[in-house]
Design an enzyme around this catalytic site. Sequence first.
Site, short mmCIF file in Angstrom:
data_model
loop_
_atom_site.label_atom_id
_atom_site.label_comp_id
_atom_site.label_asym_id
_atom_site.label_seq_id
_atom_site.Cartn_x
_atom_site.Cartn_y
_atom_site.Cartn_z
CG HIS A 1 33.33 7.01 21.12
ND1 HIS A 1 32.12 7.61 20.82
CD2 HIS A 1 32.64 5.77 21.82
CE1 HIS A 1 31.13 7.11 21.11
NE2 HIS A 1 31.28 5.87 21.36
CB ALA B 1 37.03 36.41 37.74
C1 LIG Z 1 26.99 36.48 42.39
C2 LIG Z 1 28.11 36.97 41.43
C3 LIG Z 1 28.74 36.00 40.17
C4 LIG Z 1 29.87 36.05 39.22
N1 LIG Z 1 30.20 34.83 39.00
C5 LIG Z 1 31.29 35.20 37.84
C6 LIG Z 1 31.76 34.11 37.44
O1 LIG Z 1 31.09 32.78 37.65
N2 LIG Z 1 32.65 34.01 36.20
C7 LIG Z 1 33.45 35.57 36.71
O2 LIG Z 1 34.28 35.09 35.66
N3 LIG Z 1 33.05 36.39 37.05
C8 LIG Z 1 32.10 36.58 37.94
N4 LIG Z 1 31.45 37.43 38.80
C9 LIG Z 1 31.92 38.76 38.05
C10 LIG Z 1 33.87 38.81 39.10
O3 LIG Z 1 33.03 38.68 40.10
C11 LIG Z 1 33.97 39.93 38.74
O4 LIG Z 1 34.30 40.00 37.87
C12 LIG Z 1 35.36 40.37 39.74
O5 LIG Z 1 34.86 40.18 41.20
C13 LIG Z 1 36.19 41.47 39.92
O6 LIG Z 1 37.31 41.29 40.17
P1 LIG Z 1 37.87 42.77 40.25
O7 LIG Z 1 39.39 42.22 41.12
O8 LIG Z 1 38.47 44.07 39.40
O9 LIG Z 1 37.44 43.61 41.41
P2 LIG Z 1 36.35 42.94 43.02
O10 LIG Z 1 36.61 41.44 43.11
O11 LIG Z 1 35.41 43.54 42.87
O12 LIG Z 1 37.63 43.09 44.12
C14 LIG Z 1 38.08 44.47 44.66
C15 LIG Z 1 38.25 44.44 45.44
O13 LIG Z 1 38.67 45.50 46.29
C16 LIG Z 1 38.09 46.03 47.22
N5 LIG Z 1 38.67 47.44 47.55
C17 LIG Z 1 37.98 47.83 46.97
N6 LIG Z 1 37.80 49.74 46.96
C18 LIG Z 1 38.59 49.38 48.42
C19 LIG Z 1 39.67 50.63 48.70
N7 LIG Z 1 39.64 51.62 48.10
N8 LIG Z 1 40.19 49.98 49.72
C20 LIG Z 1 40.89 48.85 49.52
N9 LIG Z 1 40.20 47.56 49.58
C21 LIG Z 1 39.53 48.29 48.05
C22 LIG Z 1 36.96 45.37 47.71
O14 LIG Z 1 36.68 45.17 49.03
C23 LIG Z 1 36.57 44.28 46.74
O15 LIG Z 1 37.68 43.23 47.50
C24 LIG Z 1 30.36 37.29 39.68
C25 LIG Z 1 29.87 38.07 40.21
C26 LIG Z 1 29.08 38.66 40.64
C27 LIG Z 1 28.50 39.29 41.91
#
Ligand SMILES: Cc1cc2nc3c(=O)[nH]c(=O)nc-3n(C[C@H](O)[C@H](O)[C@H](O)COP(=O)(O)OP(=O)(O)OC[C@H]3O[C@@H](n4cnc5c(N)ncnc54)[C@H](O)[C@@H]3O)c2cc1C
Length: 466
Positions: free
Chosen positions: A445, A321
């Site tokens: 500490h 994230a």
């Molecule tokens: C169980 C789990 C635990 C995790 N824990 C951590 C952690 O502790 N720390 C960390 O850094 N990362 C963690 N991650 C990884 C993290 O969640 C992702 O790296 C992060 O969410 C990626 O962000 P993003 O914005 O690129 O994509 P996403 O968070 O996947 O968001 C993309 C969004 O786009 C939307 N979308 C997709 N296609 C379309 C479309 N065509 N039109 C409109 N909307 C669309 C989706 O609905 C989604 O909401 C974890 C992941 C999982 C599954």
Amino acid sequence: MSEKFQATVIGGGPSGYVCAIRLSQLGFKTACIESRETLGGTCLNIGCIPSKSLLNLSGKFQKVKNYSNLGIEVGEIKLNLEKMMKNKEKAVSTLTKGIEFLFKKNKVTHFKGLASFISANKISIIDSKKATHTIDTEKTIICTGSEPVSLPKIKFDEKKIISSTGALSLKEVPKKMLVIGGGYIGLEMGSVWSRLGSNIEVIEFLDHITPGMDSEISKEFLKILQKQGIKFHLETKVENITKKTDSILVKTSNKEGKKIDFECDVVLIAVGRKPNTKKLNLEKIGVNLNEKMKIKVNTKYQTNIKNIFAIGDVIEGPMLAHKGEEEGIAVAELIAGQAGHVNYETIPGVVYTNPEVATVGKTEEQLKKNKISYKIGKFPFMANSRAKTINEVEGFVKILADAKTDKILGVHMIGQNAGELIAEMTLAMEFGASAEDIARTCHAHPTFSEAIKESALAVDKRTIHS
Ligand SMILES: Cc1cc2nc3c(=O)[nH]c(=O)nc-3n(C[C@H](O)[C@H](O)[C@H](O)COP(=O)(O)OP(=O)(O)OC[C@H]3O[C@@H](n4cnc5c(N)ncnc54)[C@H](O)[C@@H]3O)c2cc1C
């Protein structure tokens, strides 16, 4: 007539919502399209936030059982899973609503619906009632993230054959859960259910867990998890998964070719994630993807179509994230003609188990591979006074510094609060600090952070407390 935006962000996850807010701050008329009901993407809805909530609550459940050893009598300890799940949902809904508020505050227009390209400057949005809306946009930033991958021919039902999403919402504690994949998601979710009473076995194809992690840390992590009662089957390959009347049968074979069958109530498949690019109609506008179906971008996050950009899980790099958030800010600033930049050498990674594992920078294996000579400084939490005071002495800090310049190249730790402690070393690396800089910095500490100072002293073989 369709509404016009200077910038449109597709996806409201950590990369998308941060990017949209920054674009709006920089003066662009910005829209963010999200297909989910709530903002926050995988991270807030089915990733980081709900998993950390369950890790915290299950951790408390486990710890409180041992309180009597510390002179605290708490009576009968019982699990109320429904309440625990409600607590998790509350954390999720508070945070996702918080992003709606931030959008209003920053004047980002939020569209709920599935986005796809009509052309490089026109996007269609289909909402949950199948109504279509079209917007015009000068620039688009694709932030559509990723989704869990299953094994060939195996479909998630999210009840018995589950991905991380199902693992966050089980209605009861499975007697036996098999976790396929020893990466951080499998181990975090395995830890949650192990603490709540499930018998956990992990099947991993490689000869080690947490691929890509410094191997000394990974080995220590494995030992600690084994001590906690999680069983590991390394160098083991899943061949088939079938549903039986009351259980799931998982057929595997190990490196000697020996077949081993496992029966369990629930199988969690945590073997990786794939980019979400399918529903965008990218073929129509000719955006190039790589062999992993990730969107190809240049150093400015620009695709081969010059007004379309991509960031976050949908492009190369660690699926984290905070990596996506950094890219969100950088791409917005680059679009505005500023000098947006992400330093990929200083992206920390944390596994939120107990103890936590945290890393930043190069591993020893990477330094060896790149023929960079280095010094190592290590310090065990066993010799740290704060760790001893609170009976949390597992793990150690390891600093890798350049043999000639003493510049810190990597920091890897396993121990209590490692996920918070890593921030100091991320900042140190961002500022180009040497191990000597850290060794000469006064640390309060008694704190866990003193183990960092001591490991920096250890780089020059002059620790005081071990
Ligand atoms: C169980 C789990 C635990 C995790 N824990 C951590 C952690 O502790 N720390 C960390 O850094 N990362 C963690 N991650 C990884 C993290 O969640 C992702 O790296 C992060 O969410 C990626 O962000 P993003 O914005 O690129 O994509 P996403 O968070 O996947 O968001 C993309 C969004 O786009 C939307 N979308 C997709 N296609 C379309 C479309 N065509 N039109 C409109 N909307 C669309 C989706 O609905 C989604 O909401 C974890 C992941 C999982 C599954």
